[in-house]
Scaffold this motif. Structure first.
Motif, PDB file in Angstrom:
ATOM      1  N   ARG A  14      29.166 -24.099   2.405  1.00 29.34           N
ATOM      2  CA  ARG A  14      28.378 -23.984   3.636  1.00 29.34           C
ATOM      3  C   ARG A  14      27.049 -24.726   3.516  1.00 29.34           C
ATOM      4  O   ARG A  14      26.594 -25.352   4.466  1.00 29.34           O
ATOM      5  CB  ARG A  14      28.130 -22.514   3.958  1.00 29.34           C
ATOM      6  CG  ARG A  14      29.362 -21.798   4.431  1.00 29.34           C
ATOM      7  CD  ARG A  14      29.055 -20.366   4.763  1.00 29.34           C
ATOM      8  NE  ARG A  14      30.266 -19.637   5.115  1.00 29.34           N
ATOM      9  CZ  ARG A  14      30.299 -18.365   5.392  1.00 29.34           C
ATOM     10  NH1 ARG A  14      29.184 -17.638   5.359  1.00 29.34           N
ATOM     11  NH2 ARG A  14      31.435 -17.773   5.697  1.00 29.34           N
ATOM     12  N   ALA A  15      26.445 -24.635   2.347  1.00 32.22           N
ATOM     13  CA  ALA A  15      25.170 -25.328   2.137  1.00 32.22           C
ATOM     14  C   ALA A  15      25.353 -26.837   2.267  1.00 32.22           C
ATOM     15  O   ALA A  15      24.526 -27.524   2.861  1.00 32.22           O
ATOM     16  CB  ALA A  15      24.607 -24.975   0.768  1.00 32.22           C
ATOM     17  N   ARG A  16      26.442 -27.369   1.720  1.00 30.34           N
ATOM     18  CA  ARG A  16      26.709 -28.811   1.836  1.00 30.34           C
ATOM     19  C   ARG A  16      26.891 -29.226   3.296  1.00 30.34           C
ATOM     20  O   ARG A  16      26.445 -30.294   3.702  1.00 30.34           O
ATOM     21  CB  ARG A  16      27.935 -29.184   1.011  1.00 30.34           C
ATOM     22  CG  ARG A  16      27.670 -29.233  -0.470  1.00 30.34           C
ATOM     23  CD  ARG A  16      28.858 -29.792  -1.255  1.00 30.34           C
ATOM     24  NE  ARG A  16      28.647 -29.604  -2.670  1.00 30.34           N
ATOM     25  CZ  ARG A  16      29.144 -28.599  -3.385  1.00 30.34           C
ATOM     26  NH1 ARG A  16      29.924 -27.696  -2.816  1.00 30.34           N
ATOM     27  NH2 ARG A  16      28.890 -28.501  -4.676  1.00 30.34           N
ATOM     28  N   GLN A  17      27.544 -28.391   4.074  1.00 31.76           N
ATOM     29  CA  GLN A  17      27.736 -28.699   5.488  1.00 31.76           C
ATOM     30  C   GLN A  17      26.400 -28.701   6.227  1.00 31.76           C
ATOM     31  O   GLN A  17      26.141 -29.572   7.060  1.00 31.76           O
ATOM     32  CB  GLN A  17      28.669 -27.676   6.143  1.00 31.76           C
ATOM     33  CG  GLN A  17      30.106 -27.780   5.715  1.00 31.76           C
ATOM     34  CD  GLN A  17      30.958 -26.645   6.271  1.00 31.76           C
ATOM     35  OE1 GLN A  17      30.437 -25.684   6.833  1.00 31.76           O
ATOM     36  NE2 GLN A  17      32.266 -26.749   6.100  1.00 31.76           N
ATOM     37  N   GLU A  18      25.544 -27.749   5.923  1.00 30.36           N
ATOM     38  CA  GLU A  18      24.267 -27.618   6.626  1.00 30.36           C
ATOM     39  C   GLU A  18      23.266 -28.691   6.205  1.00 30.36           C
ATOM     40  O   GLU A  18      22.465 -29.141   7.022  1.00 30.36           O
ATOM     41  CB  GLU A  18      23.664 -26.227   6.398  1.00 30.36           C
ATOM     42  CG  GLU A  18      24.463 -25.104   7.028  1.00 30.36           C
ATOM     43  CD  GLU A  18      24.541 -25.209   8.542  1.00 30.36           C
ATOM     44  OE1 GLU A  18      23.516 -25.527   9.173  1.00 30.36           O
ATOM     45  OE2 GLU A  18      25.633 -24.988   9.087  1.00 30.36           O
ATOM     46  N   ILE A  19      23.300 -29.095   4.953  1.00 29.21           N
ATOM     47  CA  ILE A  19      22.303 -30.054   4.466  1.00 29.21           C
ATOM     48  C   ILE A  19      22.455 -31.408   5.139  1.00 29.21           C
ATOM     49  O   ILE A  19      21.489 -32.145   5.320  1.00 29.21           O
ATOM     50  CB  ILE A  19      22.343 -30.163   2.928  1.00 29.21           C
ATOM     51  CG1 ILE A  19      21.008 -30.663   2.425  1.00 29.21           C
ATOM     52  CG2 ILE A  19      23.467 -31.075   2.458  1.00 29.21           C
ATOM     53  CD1 ILE A  19      20.772 -30.406   0.963  1.00 29.21           C
ATOM     54  N   PRO A  23      16.612 -31.378   8.194  1.00 32.32           N
ATOM     55  CA  PRO A  23      15.710 -30.236   8.265  1.00 32.32           C
ATOM     56  C   PRO A  23      15.576 -29.626   9.652  1.00 32.32           C
ATOM     57  O   PRO A  23      15.173 -28.488   9.793  1.00 32.32           O
ATOM     58  CB  PRO A  23      14.376 -30.808   7.795  1.00 32.32           C
ATOM     59  CG  PRO A  23      14.460 -32.258   8.128  1.00 32.32           C
ATOM     60  CD  PRO A  23      15.910 -32.632   7.980  1.00 32.32           C
ATOM     61  N   ILE A  24      15.905 -30.380  10.688  1.00 36.00           N
ATOM     62  CA  ILE A  24      15.764 -29.880  12.050  1.00 36.00           C
ATOM     63  C   ILE A  24      17.160 -29.562  12.593  1.00 36.00           C
ATOM     64  O   ILE A  24      17.957 -30.460  12.830  1.00 36.00           O
ATOM     65  CB  ILE A  24      15.065 -30.900  12.967  1.00 36.00           C
ATOM     66  CG1 ILE A  24      13.743 -31.364  12.362  1.00 36.00           C
ATOM     67  CG2 ILE A  24      14.868 -30.319  14.351  1.00 36.00           C
ATOM     68  CD1 ILE A  24      12.743 -30.262  12.104  1.00 36.00           C
ATOM     69  N   THR A  25      17.417 -28.294  12.779  1.00 34.65           N
ATOM     70  CA  THR A  25      18.722 -27.855  13.263  1.00 34.65           C
ATOM     71  C   THR A  25      18.637 -27.459  14.730  1.00 34.65           C
ATOM     72  O   THR A  25      17.548 -27.395  15.309  1.00 34.65           O
ATOM     73  CB  THR A  25      19.233 -26.651  12.436  1.00 34.65           C
ATOM     74  OG1 THR A  25      18.330 -25.564  12.611  1.00 34.65           O
ATOM     75  CG2 THR A  25      19.342 -27.003  10.961  1.00 34.65           C
ATOM     76  N   ALA A  26      19.781 -27.147  15.313  1.00 34.37           N
ATOM     77  CA  ALA A  26      19.832 -26.748  16.725  1.00 34.37           C
ATOM     78  C   ALA A  26      19.051 -25.459  16.975  1.00 34.37           C
ATOM     79  O   ALA A  26      18.544 -25.232  18.068  1.00 34.37           O
ATOM     80  CB  ALA A  26      21.286 -26.579  17.154  1.00 34.37           C
ATOM     81  N   ALA A  27      18.933 -24.620  15.951  1.00 37.49           N
ATOM     82  CA  ALA A  27      18.232 -23.350  16.108  1.00 37.49           C
ATOM     83  C   ALA A  27      16.709 -23.510  16.089  1.00 37.49           C
ATOM     84  O   ALA A  27      15.975 -22.586  16.417  1.00 37.49           O
ATOM     85  CB  ALA A  27      18.655 -22.383  15.002  1.00 37.49           C
ATOM     86  N   TYR A  28      16.224 -24.693  15.719  1.00 35.49           N
ATOM     87  CA  TYR A  28      14.783 -24.939  15.656  1.00 35.49           C
ATOM     88  C   TYR A  28      14.238 -25.026  17.070  1.00 35.49           C
ATOM     89  O   TYR A  28      14.594 -25.913  17.836  1.00 35.49           O
ATOM     90  CB  TYR A  28      14.510 -26.234  14.890  1.00 35.49           C
ATOM     91  CG  TYR A  28      13.059 -26.475  14.591  1.00 35.49           C
ATOM     92  CD1 TYR A  28      12.407 -25.728  13.632  1.00 35.49           C
ATOM     93  CD2 TYR A  28      12.339 -27.444  15.271  1.00 35.49           C
ATOM     94  CE1 TYR A  28      11.074 -25.946  13.346  1.00 35.49           C
ATOM     95  CE2 TYR A  28      11.009 -27.667  14.997  1.00 35.49           C
ATOM     96  CZ  TYR A  28      10.388 -26.913  14.038  1.00 35.49           C
ATOM     97  OH  TYR A  28       9.058 -27.124  13.756  1.00 35.49           O
ATOM     98  N   GLY A  29      13.358 -24.108  17.436  1.00 33.53           N
ATOM     99  CA  GLY A  29      12.911 -24.013  18.815  1.00 33.53           C
ATOM    100  C   GLY A  29      11.571 -24.642  19.121  1.00 33.53           C
ATOM    101  O   GLY A  29      11.163 -24.681  20.274  1.00 33.53           O
ATOM    102  N   ALA A  30      10.880 -25.146  18.126  1.00 32.32           N
ATOM    103  CA  ALA A  30       9.544 -25.689  18.369  1.00 32.32           C
ATOM    104  C   ALA A  30       9.624 -27.072  19.025  1.00 32.32           C
ATOM    105  O   ALA A  30      10.637 -27.765  18.950  1.00 32.32           O
ATOM    106  CB  ALA A  30       8.768 -25.782  17.064  1.00 32.32           C
TER     107      ALA A  30
END
Length: 79
Positions: A14-19, A23-30
């Motif tokens: 899972r970590a390999r898929q996410e990396i 650093p900016i994912t869809a969940a990042y709301g800023a």
């Protein structure tokens, strides 16, 4: 014990898929452009402080110049 190793393998997969997403994912709301602007402004402020302390370090003069210059150099290093 084998169950624990399976969990570790799953975590690593899972970590390999996410990396790959960076650093900016869809969940990042800023507001990303604003975050970058604020970070750049903070970095610029820090650099100006370092340069100011270094200038004082190099231009210190007088009877206590050595002690004063050392203090400015320490502050520059901390910045």
């Amino acid at each position: 014990m084998a169950e624990f190793l399976t969990d570790i393998k799953e975590i690593r997969a899972r970590a390999r898929q996410e990396i790959d997403k960076g650093p900016i994912t869809a969940a990042y709301g800023a507001d990303l452009p604003r975050v970058i602007q604020v970070c750049n402004e903070a970095l610029a402020t820090e650099l100006v402080c370092v340069l100011r302390y270094k200038r004082h370090y190099y231009t210190a003069s007088g009877i206590h110049a050595g002690v004063v210059a050392a203090e400015f150099l320490e502050h520059a290093a901390e910045e």
